[in-house]
Design an enzyme around this catalytic site. Structure first.
Site, short mmCIF file in Angstrom:
data_model
loop_
_atom_site.label_atom_id
_atom_site.label_comp_id
_atom_site.label_asym_id
_atom_site.label_seq_id
_atom_site.Cartn_x
_atom_site.Cartn_y
_atom_site.Cartn_z
N ASN A 9 31.72 37.49 34.75
CA ASN A 9 33.47 37.44 35.77
C ASN A 9 32.86 38.81 36.64
O ASN A 9 33.31 39.47 36.16
CB ASN A 9 34.49 37.36 34.66
CG ASN A 9 35.29 37.20 35.98
OD1 ASN A 9 34.65 36.94 37.50
ND2 ASN A 9 36.84 37.89 35.88
N LYS A 11 33.78 39.10 38.73
CA LYS A 11 35.08 38.99 39.78
C LYS A 11 34.45 40.26 41.49
O LYS A 11 33.99 38.88 41.61
CB LYS A 11 35.92 40.88 39.28
CG LYS A 11 36.10 40.48 38.13
CD LYS A 11 37.28 41.70 37.00
CE LYS A 11 37.04 40.74 35.89
NZ LYS A 11 38.20 42.22 35.32
N HIS A 97 42.99 34.12 35.31
CA HIS A 97 42.88 35.21 35.31
C HIS A 97 44.08 35.58 35.38
O HIS A 97 44.77 35.37 36.14
CB HIS A 97 41.92 35.93 35.76
CG HIS A 97 41.24 36.84 35.33
ND1 HIS A 97 41.97 38.10 35.31
CD2 HIS A 97 39.73 37.27 34.19
CE1 HIS A 97 40.66 39.21 34.81
NE2 HIS A 97 39.74 38.17 34.34
N GLU A 99 44.78 38.81 36.46
CA GLU A 99 44.30 39.12 37.54
C GLU A 99 44.65 38.51 39.32
O GLU A 99 45.64 39.08 39.87
CB GLU A 99 43.03 40.22 38.65
CG GLU A 99 42.47 41.00 37.68
CD GLU A 99 41.03 41.59 36.91
OE1 GLU A 99 40.49 40.81 37.67
OE2 GLU A 99 40.75 42.05 35.80
N GLU A 169 41.95 36.32 26.75
CA GLU A 169 42.20 37.46 27.46
C GLU A 169 43.10 38.59 27.67
O GLU A 169 44.20 38.87 28.33
CB GLU A 169 41.64 37.91 28.55
CG GLU A 169 39.90 36.75 29.17
CD GLU A 169 39.41 38.04 29.82
OE1 GLU A 169 38.52 38.06 30.08
OE2 GLU A 169 40.06 37.52 31.16
N GLY A 175 38.75 45.57 31.21
CA GLY A 175 38.83 46.32 31.86
C GLY A 175 39.60 48.26 31.65
O GLY A 175 39.19 48.81 32.07
N SER A 215 36.80 44.20 27.66
CA SER A 215 36.24 44.91 27.07
C SER A 215 34.83 45.01 26.13
O SER A 215 34.74 45.85 25.16
CB SER A 215 37.24 46.20 26.90
OG SER A 215 37.73 46.29 28.29
P1 PGA Z 1 36.46 43.67 31.53
O1 PGA Z 1 36.57 41.92 32.11
O2 PGA Z 1 35.45 42.67 30.53
O3 PGA Z 1 35.97 44.01 32.43
O4 PGA Z 1 36.88 44.07 30.41
C1 PGA Z 1 36.67 41.00 30.78
C2 PGA Z 1 37.51 39.68 32.40
O5 PGA Z 1 38.19 40.17 32.81
O6 PGA Z 1 37.48 38.67 32.46
#
Ligand code: PGA
Length: 252
Positions: A9, A11, A97, A99, A169, A175, A215
């Site tokens: 992803n 983003k 997601h 976000e 998640e 992140g 992560s």
């Molecule tokens: P990350 O993001 O691996 O940077 O923690 C995962 C995600 O948001 O899909």
């Protein structure tokens, strides 16, 4: 048995040239090195999709968008429809997601509509779910995440549900560099699989790919993917580096 999947992803990262370079590197490494049957997916920003598709077409790497609008078409300036994505073509679309839930106020109800429009267009939803730290600390995480599935997915027929990929998640792990422990991931994945079995039966539950996200990196992927109910990863930060991303896919 269920498909093992490692999905990147990106983003809102990478300009077009950077995206093309990253894709070329990933495609080459996957073609040369990946022999474990894992489905690798690149989740790109909309403007990258047609260029990336030219590089992934005919390879083992599949393509995903990161969002879709819930309506068929019309006066929705700036939005992208499922039929547009299908015409690229992409195979997968990440929806829900955290976000998008947080910054764009996407509700379980809205996501149910997005699931429907994707399935209607034969696109595979990668449905994200997960709890905040406050919910986990209150001990309500399993109930909360099960409810996300129920409100967005449980209107589906068995045939349609069987097409869904789920990505668990935990928001506190995205992140942040803090990964859920393998035990925490396994606990939730098993709970989700049992919850799916109650509604759709054990066979459908056993065939549903449930990815872990938050992560994931080369250093922890092996331990997470060794959990019996963790079928792969949705990878943010580490998907921006070709070597790390492919090493994660090789961790199975
Ligand atoms: P990350 O993001 O691996 O940077 O923690 C995962 C995600 O948001 O899909």
């Amino acid at each position: 048995m269920r498909q093992k999947i490692v999905a990147g992803n990106w983003k809102m990262n990478n300009n077009l040239n950077e995206g093309i370079k990253l894709t070329s590197e990933v495609v080459n490494m996957v073609q040369d090195e990946l022999t474990n049957g894992v489905q690798v997916i690149l989740g790109c920003p909309f403007i990258h999709l047609t260029s990336v598709q030219k590089l992934t077409n005919g390879t083992k790497v599949a393509l995903s968008a990161q969002n879709v609008h819930q309506e068929e078409k019309g006066a929705y300036t700036g939005e992208v429809s499922a039929t547009m994505l299908k015409s690229v073509p992409v195979q997968y679309v990440i929806i829900g997601h955290s976000e998008r839930r947080e910054y764009f106020e996407e509700s379980n109800e809205l996501l149910a509509k997005k699931v429907d429009i994707l399935l209607k267009n034969e696109l595979i939803p990668i449905f994200c779910c997960g709890e905040s730290l406050a919910i986990r600390e209150a001990g309500n995480h399993v109930e909360y995440v099960c409810n996300q599935l129920k409100e967005s997915l449980y209107h589906l027929s068995t045939a349609d549900f069987s097409k869904i990929v789920i990505a668990y998640e935990p928001i506190w792990a995205i992140g942040t560099g803090v990964t859920a422990s393998a035990a925490q991931a396994q606990e939730m994945h098993l709970a989700l699989r049992n919850f799916i079995a109650e509604k759709y039966g054990q066979e459908i539950a056993d065939n549903t790919s449930i990815l872990y996200g938050g992560s994931v990196k080369p250093a922890n992927a092996q331990e997470l993917f060794a959990c019996p109910d963790v079928d792969g990863g949705l990878v943010g930060g580490a998907s921006l580096k070709s070597r790390d991303f492919v090493d994660i896919a090789k961790s199975f």
